[in-house]
Scaffold this motif. Structure first.
Motif, short mmCIF file in Angstrom:
data_model
loop_
_atom_site.label_atom_id
_atom_site.label_comp_id
_atom_site.label_asym_id
_atom_site.label_seq_id
_atom_site.Cartn_x
_atom_site.Cartn_y
_atom_site.Cartn_z
N ALA A 72 0.77 -1.24 0.00
CA ALA A 72 0.00 0.00 0.00
C ALA A 72 0.81 1.30 0.00
CB ALA A 72 -0.97 0.00 1.17
N PRO A 73 1.81 1.49 0.85
CA PRO A 73 2.38 2.83 1.00
C PRO A 73 2.91 3.46 -0.28
CG PRO A 73 3.13 1.43 2.78
CD PRO A 73 2.39 0.56 1.82
N GLU A 74 3.74 2.76 -1.01
CA GLU A 74 4.30 3.37 -2.22
C GLU A 74 3.24 3.59 -3.29
OE1 GLU A 74 8.07 3.00 -5.28
OE2 GLU A 74 7.58 1.29 -4.03
N ARG A 75 2.30 2.68 -3.39
CA ARG A 75 1.24 2.84 -4.38
C ARG A 75 0.35 4.04 -4.07
NH1 ARG A 75 1.67 -1.22 -7.72
NH2 ARG A 75 2.63 -3.12 -6.97
N ILE A 76 -0.02 4.18 -2.81
CA ILE A 76 -0.88 5.31 -2.43
C ILE A 76 -0.13 6.63 -2.63
CG2 ILE A 76 -2.05 6.44 -0.49
CD1 ILE A 76 -2.71 3.59 0.53
N ASN A 77 1.12 6.69 -2.18
CA ASN A 77 1.91 7.91 -2.37
C ASN A 77 2.12 8.20 -3.85
OD1 ASN A 77 2.18 8.47 0.35
ND2 ASN A 77 4.02 7.23 0.55
N GLY A 78 2.35 7.18 -4.64
CA GLY A 78 2.52 7.37 -6.08
C GLY A 78 1.25 7.87 -6.75
N ALA A 144 4.15 -0.73 -14.01
CA ALA A 144 4.05 0.56 -14.71
C ALA A 144 3.47 1.61 -13.78
CB ALA A 144 3.20 0.42 -15.96
N GLU A 145 2.50 1.22 -12.97
CA GLU A 145 1.93 2.17 -12.02
C GLU A 145 2.96 2.61 -10.99
OE1 GLU A 145 -1.77 2.64 -8.89
OE2 GLU A 145 -1.03 0.64 -9.37
N LEU A 146 3.76 1.66 -10.51
CA LEU A 146 4.82 2.01 -9.55
C LEU A 146 5.80 3.00 -10.16
CD1 LEU A 146 5.83 -1.25 -7.66
CD2 LEU A 146 4.85 0.84 -6.72
N TRP A 147 6.25 2.73 -11.38
CA TRP A 147 7.22 3.62 -12.03
C TRP A 147 6.60 4.99 -12.34
CZ3 TRP A 147 12.16 3.38 -11.71
CH2 TRP A 147 12.77 2.15 -11.50
N ASN A 148 5.36 5.02 -12.77
CA ASN A 148 4.70 6.31 -13.01
C ASN A 148 4.58 7.10 -11.71
OD1 ASN A 148 4.38 5.90 -15.74
ND2 ASN A 148 2.36 5.00 -15.53
N GLY A 149 4.26 6.42 -10.62
CA GLY A 149 4.16 7.09 -9.32
C GLY A 149 5.51 7.63 -8.87
N ARG A 150 6.56 6.86 -9.08
CA ARG A 150 7.91 7.32 -8.69
C ARG A 150 8.32 8.54 -9.50
NH1 ARG A 150 10.30 1.18 -8.72
NH2 ARG A 150 9.42 0.56 -6.73
N VAL A 151 8.04 8.51 -10.78
CA VAL A 151 8.38 9.66 -11.63
C VAL A 151 7.54 10.87 -11.23
CG1 VAL A 151 8.29 10.52 -14.00
CG2 VAL A 151 9.22 8.26 -13.54
N ALA A 152 6.27 10.67 -10.89
CA ALA A 152 5.42 11.78 -10.47
C ALA A 152 5.90 12.37 -9.15
CB ALA A 152 3.96 11.32 -10.35
N MET A 153 6.36 11.51 -8.22
CA MET A 153 6.90 12.02 -6.96
C MET A 153 8.12 12.90 -7.22
SD MET A 153 6.61 8.91 -4.23
CE MET A 153 6.07 7.42 -5.04
N LEU A 154 9.01 12.40 -8.07
CA LEU A 154 10.20 13.20 -8.41
C LEU A 154 9.81 14.48 -9.14
CD1 LEU A 154 12.67 10.40 -9.54
CD2 LEU A 154 12.79 11.77 -7.46
N GLY A 155 8.83 14.39 -10.03
CA GLY A 155 8.38 15.56 -10.78
C GLY A 155 7.76 16.62 -9.89
N LEU A 156 6.99 16.20 -8.90
CA LEU A 156 6.36 17.15 -7.99
C LEU A 156 7.40 17.86 -7.13
CD1 LEU A 156 3.53 18.16 -7.37
CD2 LEU A 156 3.32 16.37 -5.66
N VAL A 157 8.37 17.10 -6.65
CA VAL A 157 9.46 17.71 -5.86
C VAL A 157 10.28 18.64 -6.74
CG1 VAL A 157 11.60 17.20 -4.61
CG2 VAL A 157 9.54 15.87 -4.14
#
Length: 171
Positions: A72-78, A144-157
């Motif tokens: 759950a944690p990484e998916r929800i944050n992503g 793919a969802e995990l990687w999109n979430g990681r990229v979105a986290m980096l993009g937001l920061v």
């Protein structure tokens, strides 16, 4: 006679470099009237393997689902980061406000509401025992969802940092 010479037993050969290594031919001569084709026809029956065991059921305990390495944690944050990045860019393009102005103008309430709804929507299937990988196929996979979430986290920061250094909106 020529056909039976194939089945002759070769003598033990010892290589001179390594005297403990030897090669033996284990072929046997055909028995009375037995030919090579009849030997191949009498192959032993292969038994079928039992079906693989069913996949283990995903744990639906609260501590397992929300564990640091849980599903759950990484998916929800992503998911929150994907929604946050797209909405921050959309508001920035439409109104010209940077991320910090958006947060100051009522963005916290919208963020908290979105976080609660998205977290509950993400946790309900996990608490029912549905695995994340079971619903992924084709282009929309769980990886793919995990990687999109990681990229979105980096993009937001990166967006917030760039706007902080620049002192104004990016767009």
């Amino acid at each position: 006679m020529a056909a039976s010479s194939i089945f002759m037993v070769a003598p033990i050969t010892v290589f001179k470099r390594n005297p403990t290594f030897s090669i033996r031919c284990m072929a046997q001569r055909p028995q009375n009237g037995e030919t090579e084709s009849s030997k191949q026809a009498t192959t032993p029956n292969m038994t079928t393997l039992p079906p693989p065991p069913p996949a283990p059921k995903v744990s639906s305990k609260f501590s397992d689902v929300l564990a640091f390495s849980g599903p759950a944690p990484e998916r929800i944050n992503g998911r929150l980061a994907m929604i946050g990045f797209v909405s921050a860019m959309a508001v920035e393009v439409s109104s010209g406000q940077d991320v910090f102005a958006q947060i100051g103008n009522g963005g916290v309430a919208v963020f908290v509401g979105t976080s609660v709804v998205l977290t509950l929507a993400s946790l309900v299937p996990l608490f029912k025992g549905v695995s994340v990988q079971s619903k992924s196929s084709g282009l929309m996979t769980s990886d793919a969802e995990l990687w999109n979430g990681r990229v979105a986290m980096l993009g937001l920061v990166a967006l917030a940092f760039t706007e902080y250094v620049k002192g104004s909106a990016l767009v």
